[in-house]
Design a protein around this motif. Structure first.
Motif, short mmCIF file in Angstrom:
data_model
loop_
_atom_site.label_atom_id
_atom_site.label_comp_id
_atom_site.label_asym_id
_atom_site.label_seq_id
_atom_site.Cartn_x
_atom_site.Cartn_y
_atom_site.Cartn_z
N ALA A 1 0.83 -1.20 0.00
CA ALA A 1 0.00 0.00 0.00
C ALA A 1 0.86 1.25 0.00
O ALA A 1 0.59 2.22 -0.73
N ALA A 2 1.92 1.25 0.79
CA ALA A 2 2.83 2.40 0.83
C ALA A 2 3.51 2.61 -0.52
O ALA A 2 3.67 3.75 -0.97
N ALA A 3 3.88 1.53 -1.19
CA ALA A 3 4.52 1.63 -2.50
C ALA A 3 3.57 2.25 -3.52
O ALA A 3 3.97 3.09 -4.34
N ILE A 4 2.32 1.86 -3.47
CA ILE A 4 1.33 2.41 -4.39
C ILE A 4 1.12 3.90 -4.14
O ILE A 4 1.09 4.70 -5.07
N VAL A 5 1.02 4.28 -2.88
CA VAL A 5 0.87 5.71 -2.55
C VAL A 5 2.09 6.49 -3.04
O VAL A 5 1.97 7.54 -3.65
N PHE A 6 3.28 5.96 -2.79
CA PHE A 6 4.51 6.62 -3.24
C PHE A 6 4.50 6.79 -4.76
O PHE A 6 4.77 7.88 -5.27
N GLN B 1 4.23 10.18 -7.32
CA GLN B 1 5.24 10.49 -8.35
C GLN B 1 4.58 10.60 -9.73
O GLN B 1 5.26 10.80 -10.72
N GLY B 2 3.26 10.45 -9.77
CA GLY B 2 2.53 10.56 -11.03
C GLY B 2 2.52 9.30 -11.87
O GLY B 2 2.24 9.35 -13.07
N LEU B 3 2.80 8.16 -11.24
CA LEU B 3 2.85 6.90 -11.98
C LEU B 3 1.51 6.18 -11.94
O LEU B 3 0.79 6.24 -10.94
N ASP B 4 1.19 5.51 -13.03
CA ASP B 4 -0.04 4.72 -13.12
C ASP B 4 0.25 3.32 -12.59
O ASP B 4 0.93 2.53 -13.24
N VAL B 5 -0.24 3.03 -11.42
CA VAL B 5 -0.06 1.71 -10.80
C VAL B 5 -1.42 1.12 -10.42
O VAL B 5 -1.55 0.40 -9.44
N ALA C 1 -1.61 -2.69 -9.92
CA ALA C 1 -1.05 -3.12 -8.64
C ALA C 1 -2.00 -2.76 -7.49
O ALA C 1 -2.17 -3.54 -6.56
N ALA C 2 -2.62 -1.60 -7.58
CA ALA C 2 -3.57 -1.18 -6.55
C ALA C 2 -4.75 -2.15 -6.50
O ALA C 2 -5.21 -2.54 -5.42
N ALA C 3 -5.23 -2.57 -7.67
CA ALA C 3 -6.33 -3.53 -7.72
C ALA C 3 -5.92 -4.85 -7.09
O ALA C 3 -6.72 -5.48 -6.37
N ASP C 4 -4.67 -5.27 -7.34
CA ASP C 4 -4.18 -6.52 -6.73
C ASP C 4 -4.15 -6.43 -5.22
O ASP C 4 -4.52 -7.37 -4.52
N VAL C 5 -3.73 -5.29 -4.68
CA VAL C 5 -3.67 -5.10 -3.23
C VAL C 5 -5.07 -5.13 -2.65
O VAL C 5 -5.31 -5.76 -1.61
N LEU C 6 -6.00 -4.47 -3.30
CA LEU C 6 -7.39 -4.46 -2.82
C LEU C 6 -7.99 -5.87 -2.84
O LEU C 6 -8.76 -6.24 -1.94
#
Length: 146
Positions: free
Chosen positions: A122-127, A131-135, A138-143
């Motif tokens: 979760a922290a990596a996705i927020v970071f 930074q303006g990156l489309d992740v 990965a966010a869907a996988d975490v959820l």
């Protein structure tokens, strides 16, 4: 170097965003001599699981613009690309692919993890999003894992 570079190379060479899976395997194994045919097929599976490739019948369709990916002349992918990476590893790779220093990214992720008391993913996705990156994948996988 990243999985994205290895995936982009055959599509760049073909000048298309769609390839027969067999052509993709030949490009990686025989044309470039990067992998054995079995390893190239494994790379297809890993890339598909990470959303870089989509299977449409016998064809592979790349989900990003391969022309925007630079394939250095001396590029030789590591066999570690053949294993499925964790969500954290995928997001960290997205950060480094975008030019963010790996040490800087890890430090930023650790700070966010401590600040918000969340998982490293979760922290990596927020970071990455900061930074303006489309992740989003990965966010869907975490959820999904919650």
């Amino acid at each position: 170097m990243s999985l994205r570079v290895a995936v982009a190379a055959p599509f760049r060479a073909a000048g298309d965003r769609r390839l027969a899976e067999s052509s993709f395997v030949v490009a990686l194994s025989l044309d470039r001599d990067w992998f054995s045919p079995d390893q190239a097929k494994r790379l297809v599976d890993v890339a598909a699981s990470e959303g870089l490739l989509n299977r449409e019948g016998e064809e592979l369709v790349v989900s990003f613009n391969p022309e925007e990916v630079t394939v250095p002349d001396d590029f030789r992918p590591d066999e570690s690309l053949l294993r499925e990476r964790s969500t954290f590893e995928r997001v960290l790779d997205a950060c480094t692919d975008a030019g963010i220093d790996k040490q800087t990214a890890v430090a930023g992720i650790n700070e966010l993890q401590a600040e918000f008391a969340v998982t490293v993913e979760a922290a990596a996705i927020v970071f990455a999003r900061r930074q303006g990156l489309d992740v989003d994948d990965a966010a869907a996988d975490v959820l999904e894992e919650l």
